[in-house]
Design an enzyme around this catalytic site. Structure first.
Site, PDB file in Angstrom:
ATOM      1  N   GLU A  90       0.773  -1.370  -0.145  1.00  0.00           N
ATOM      2  CA  GLU A  90      -0.003  -0.040  -0.089  1.00  0.00           C
ATOM      3  C   GLU A  90       0.753   1.490   0.176  1.00  0.00           C
ATOM      4  O   GLU A  90       1.941   1.129   0.589  1.00  0.00           O
ATOM      5  CB  GLU A  90      -0.933   0.081   1.253  1.00  0.00           C
ATOM      6  N   CYS A 103       3.394   8.453   1.269  1.00  0.00           N
ATOM      7  CA  CYS A 103       3.828   7.340   2.035  1.00  0.00           C
ATOM      8  C   CYS A 103       4.120   6.231   1.155  1.00  0.00           C
ATOM      9  O   CYS A 103       3.220   5.696   0.891  1.00  0.00           O
ATOM     10  CB  CYS A 103       3.049   7.529   3.295  1.00  0.00           C
ATOM     11  N   CYS A 110       6.641  -7.161   7.375  1.00  0.00           N
ATOM     12  CA  CYS A 110       7.753  -6.241   7.853  1.00  0.00           C
ATOM     13  C   CYS A 110       8.181  -7.541   9.056  1.00  0.00           C
ATOM     14  O   CYS A 110       7.242  -8.311   9.367  1.00  0.00           O
ATOM     15  CB  CYS A 110       7.167  -5.194   8.663  1.00  0.00           C
ATOM     16  N   CYS A 114       6.294  -5.482  15.543  1.00  0.00           N
ATOM     17  CA  CYS A 114       5.809  -4.632  16.416  1.00  0.00           C
ATOM     18  C   CYS A 114       4.352  -4.952  16.793  1.00  0.00           C
ATOM     19  O   CYS A 114       3.447  -5.181  15.999  1.00  0.00           O
ATOM     20  CB  CYS A 114       5.981  -2.965  16.312  1.00  0.00           C
ATOM     21  N   CYS A 117       1.223  -3.039  15.119  1.00  0.00           N
ATOM     22  CA  CYS A 117       1.311  -2.712  13.943  1.00  0.00           C
ATOM     23  C   CYS A 117       0.573  -4.111  13.219  1.00  0.00           C
ATOM     24  O   CYS A 117       1.010  -5.006  13.328  1.00  0.00           O
ATOM     25  CB  CYS A 117       2.573  -2.541  13.473  1.00  0.00           C
ATOM     26  N   SER A 191      11.622   6.491   7.769  1.00  0.00           N
ATOM     27  CA  SER A 191      11.163   6.340   9.384  1.00  0.00           C
ATOM     28  C   SER A 191      11.665   4.646   9.492  1.00  0.00           C
ATOM     29  O   SER A 191      11.412   3.864   8.864  1.00  0.00           O
ATOM     30  CB  SER A 191       9.596   6.302   9.471  1.00  0.00           C
ATOM     31  N   LEU A 214       9.671   5.786  18.314  1.00  0.00           N
ATOM     32  CA  LEU A 214      10.366   5.497  19.798  1.00  0.00           C
ATOM     33  C   LEU A 214       9.322   4.886  20.669  1.00  0.00           C
ATOM     34  O   LEU A 214       9.671   3.723  21.061  1.00  0.00           O
ATOM     35  CB  LEU A 214      10.381   6.998  20.348  1.00  0.00           C
ATOM     36  N   ASN A 215       8.146   5.278  20.641  1.00  0.00           N
ATOM     37  CA  ASN A 215       6.799   4.535  20.907  1.00  0.00           C
ATOM     38  C   ASN A 215       6.869   4.089  22.737  1.00  0.00           C
ATOM     39  O   ASN A 215       5.982   3.647  23.031  1.00  0.00           O
ATOM     40  CB  ASN A 215       6.685   3.208  20.424  1.00  0.00           C
ATOM     41  N   CYS A 332      -1.268   2.110   8.370  1.00  0.00           N
ATOM     42  CA  CYS A 332      -0.339   1.315   7.892  1.00  0.00           C
ATOM     43  C   CYS A 332      -1.050  -0.358   8.029  1.00  0.00           C
ATOM     44  O   CYS A 332      -1.700  -0.830   9.005  1.00  0.00           O
ATOM     45  CB  CYS A 332       0.569   1.066   8.743  1.00  0.00           C
TER      46      CYS A 332
END
Ligand code: SAH
Ligand code: SF4
Length: 344
Positions: A90, A103, A110, A114, A117, A191, A214-215, A332
């Protein structure tokens, strides 16, 4: 057959040598591909018919099979591309008052997993090659409205760009080449979830902007929501950010996805101030965008604003990133999920 959209300037120069053409052919080809956005080799009318015929024996221009475009009321557009092997990625176009940002995804899936996500939870398929990166830009330009112009590129879609370092670096060079897409370095941002060696390498080999997810403000919480933190904990990540080369007025963008009851306390805000003290940065607070099956909840607006105000008072530049295009699942990994759920 090879795709010309997979070629860097250096690749074209070595092809020109191999085909015993003058070096300036590489410049012409490069400009035709990326600046003039040729879709067919025969458009390149300042190149001799004989050389075009020779090129057509080995090369084509193509890719970027867009399956679906969805547009939200706020002008956000998201498109889903099917790659040659059937993998889907996407890209999102985000209009703001003074800019229009694309974006871009860097991987199909991935590997970093995470917990908040959707892409991370679905796992890793593969790296995108160069043409799969450049084609997202070509596809976006094709769906722009009259008078619109793409101004910024963020590598913030699906995937961890520093885990696809070589192709991503080539892509950013094409984005910023004057005879390529022609973006200025400070209009391109990558990013990362915080791959420390990749951050160092990027700083040495490129001067695009850096954003870091960072989160969390403690290793305990970050380990839990971002498994990569076990490999590169805050004690390594923060110094890597401090030594990232920033020229002039530039800053690092710190992304902080706010998760209800996980990282939304005033103690977190205090720790953020300590962690980021003196670092030229801009903080983006991103309220968690919930998805079906997610283990987290979106934070209360009041809690997000409390963190915002605290950081601002401490002297930081901070914004709460509004959830753009929420009705088109612009977060995302969500369009892909939506498309597959309806049986495509
Ligand atoms: N892998 C890179 C870039 C892609 S993720 C990285 O992690 O930085 C882009 C951003 O989306 C990251 O800041 C990530 O923290 C954020 N994000 C992922 N899932 C989210 C969700 N459900 N709600 C809000 N932000 C999310
Ligand atoms: Fe990968 Fe970024 Fe999602 Fe983490 S947030 S799983 S690094 S895409």
């Amino acid at each position: 057959m090879r795709n010309l959209r997979d070629m860097t300037y250096d690749d074209l120069a070595s092809e020109a040598r191999r085909l015993e053409e003058k070096p300036y052919r590489a410049e012409q080809l490069f400009a035709w591909i990326y600046q003039r956005r040729a879709v067919d080799i025969d458009e390149m009318t300042d190149i001799s018919k004989a050389f075009r015929a020779r090129l057509k024996e080995e090369f084509f221009i193509g890719g970027g099979n867009v399956l679906e475009v969805r547009k939200a009321a706020d002008g956000t557009r998201k498109f889903l591309t099917e790659l040659e092997d059937g993998a889907r990625i996407e890209s999102v176009l985000i209009p703001e008052t003074d800019r229009l940002t694309l974006c871009v995804s860097s991987q199909a899936g991935c590997a970093l997993g995470c917990r908040f996500c959707m892409t991370g939870m679905a796992g890793f398929t593969r790296n995108l090659n160069l043409s799969e990166l450049t084609n997202q830009v070509f596809s976006a330009i094709k769906i722009l409205d009259e008078g619109e112009k793409l101004t910024n590129i963020v590598l913030m879609g699906m995937g961890e760009p520093l885990n696809n370092f070589d192709n991503v670096l080539k892509f950013t060079k094409i984005l910023t080449a004057p005879r390529g897409f022609g973006f200025s370095h400070n209009k391109v941002t990558l990013s990362t979830a915080g791959l420390v060696p990749g951050i160092k390498k990027l700083g040495e080999e490129s001067n695009i902007n850096l954003a870091v997810s960072l989160n969390a403000t403690t290793d305990e919480v970050r380990d839990r929501i971002m498994p990569i933190n076990k490999k590169y904990p805050l004690s390594e990540l923060i110094p890597a950010l401090r030594s990232y080369p920033l020229k002039g007025k530039r800053h690092i963008t710190i992304e902080y996805v706010v998760l209800k009851d996980v990282n939304d306390s005033i103690e977190d805000a205090k720790r953020l101030v300590r962690l980021l003290h003196g670092l030229p940065c801009k903080i983006n607070l991103i309220p968690f965008n919930a998805f079906p099956g997610a283990a987290f909840k979106s934070p209360e607006t009041e809690r997000v604003l409390r963190i915002h105000d605290f950081l601002k008072e401490a002297g930081f530049v901070v914004i709460v990133r509004s959830s753009k295009g929420s009705e088109i699942q612009a977060a995302c990994g969500q369009l892909k999920g939506w498309y597959e759920a309806k049986g495509a």
